[in-house]
Design a protein around this motif. Structure first.
Motif, short mmCIF file in Angstrom:
data_model
loop_
_atom_site.label_atom_id
_atom_site.label_comp_id
_atom_site.label_asym_id
_atom_site.label_seq_id
_atom_site.Cartn_x
_atom_site.Cartn_y
_atom_site.Cartn_z
N UNK A 271 0.73 -1.17 0.21
CA UNK A 271 -0.06 0.06 0.18
C UNK A 271 0.80 1.36 0.03
N UNK A 272 1.88 1.39 0.80
CA UNK A 272 2.84 2.40 0.55
C UNK A 272 3.36 2.65 -0.73
N UNK B 278 3.21 6.02 -3.01
CA UNK B 278 4.25 6.57 -3.77
C UNK B 278 4.11 6.53 -5.06
N UNK B 279 3.98 5.49 -5.71
CA UNK B 279 3.94 5.25 -7.10
C UNK B 279 3.00 6.29 -7.69
N UNK B 280 1.78 6.22 -7.07
CA UNK B 280 0.63 7.28 -7.60
C UNK B 280 1.04 8.68 -7.33
N UNK B 281 1.78 9.14 -6.29
CA UNK B 281 2.20 10.53 -5.93
C UNK B 281 3.20 11.05 -7.03
N UNK B 282 4.13 9.89 -7.28
CA UNK B 282 4.91 10.23 -8.19
C UNK B 282 4.69 10.29 -9.68
N UNK B 283 3.79 9.58 -9.77
CA UNK B 283 2.95 9.67 -11.35
C UNK B 283 2.13 11.00 -11.60
N UNK B 284 1.47 11.30 -10.55
CA UNK B 284 0.95 12.80 -10.66
C UNK B 284 1.88 13.93 -10.79
N UNK B 285 2.97 13.82 -9.97
CA UNK B 285 4.06 14.81 -9.99
C UNK B 285 4.54 14.88 -11.55
N UNK B 286 5.01 13.50 -12.11
CA UNK B 286 5.64 13.63 -13.26
C UNK B 286 4.78 14.04 -14.53
N UNK B 287 3.30 13.85 -14.39
CA UNK B 287 2.44 14.34 -15.63
C UNK B 287 2.20 15.84 -15.37
N UNK B 288 2.11 16.36 -14.06
CA UNK B 288 2.12 17.69 -13.82
C UNK B 288 3.19 18.35 -14.56
N UNK B 289 4.27 17.78 -14.45
CA UNK B 289 5.66 18.69 -14.69
C UNK B 289 5.57 18.78 -16.20
N UNK B 290 5.31 17.67 -17.07
CA UNK B 290 5.51 17.57 -18.56
C UNK B 290 4.30 18.30 -18.88
#
Length: 45
Positions: A8-9, A13-25
């Motif tokens: 679950x952790x 972490x994966x979902x948060x990192x994915x959201x940040x990655x998409x936001x950045x691009x």
């Protein structure tokens, strides 16, 4: 039980990192479009 918590952790972490990655691009894509528009407007002048 501990394995489930680790999974679950890792998922969180994966979902948060994915959201940040998409936001950045998306920001980079918008900046590219704005630069393109600016160059076209300069040609019109």
């Amino acid at each position: 039980m501990a394995v489930l918590i680790y999974i679950l952790i890792a998922l969180a972490v994966f979902l948060i990192a994915r959201e940040l990655w998409c936001w950045y691009w998306k920001i980079n894509a918008v900046l590219e479009k704005l630069d393109e528009i600016s160059q076209k407007l300069d040609k019109i002048k």
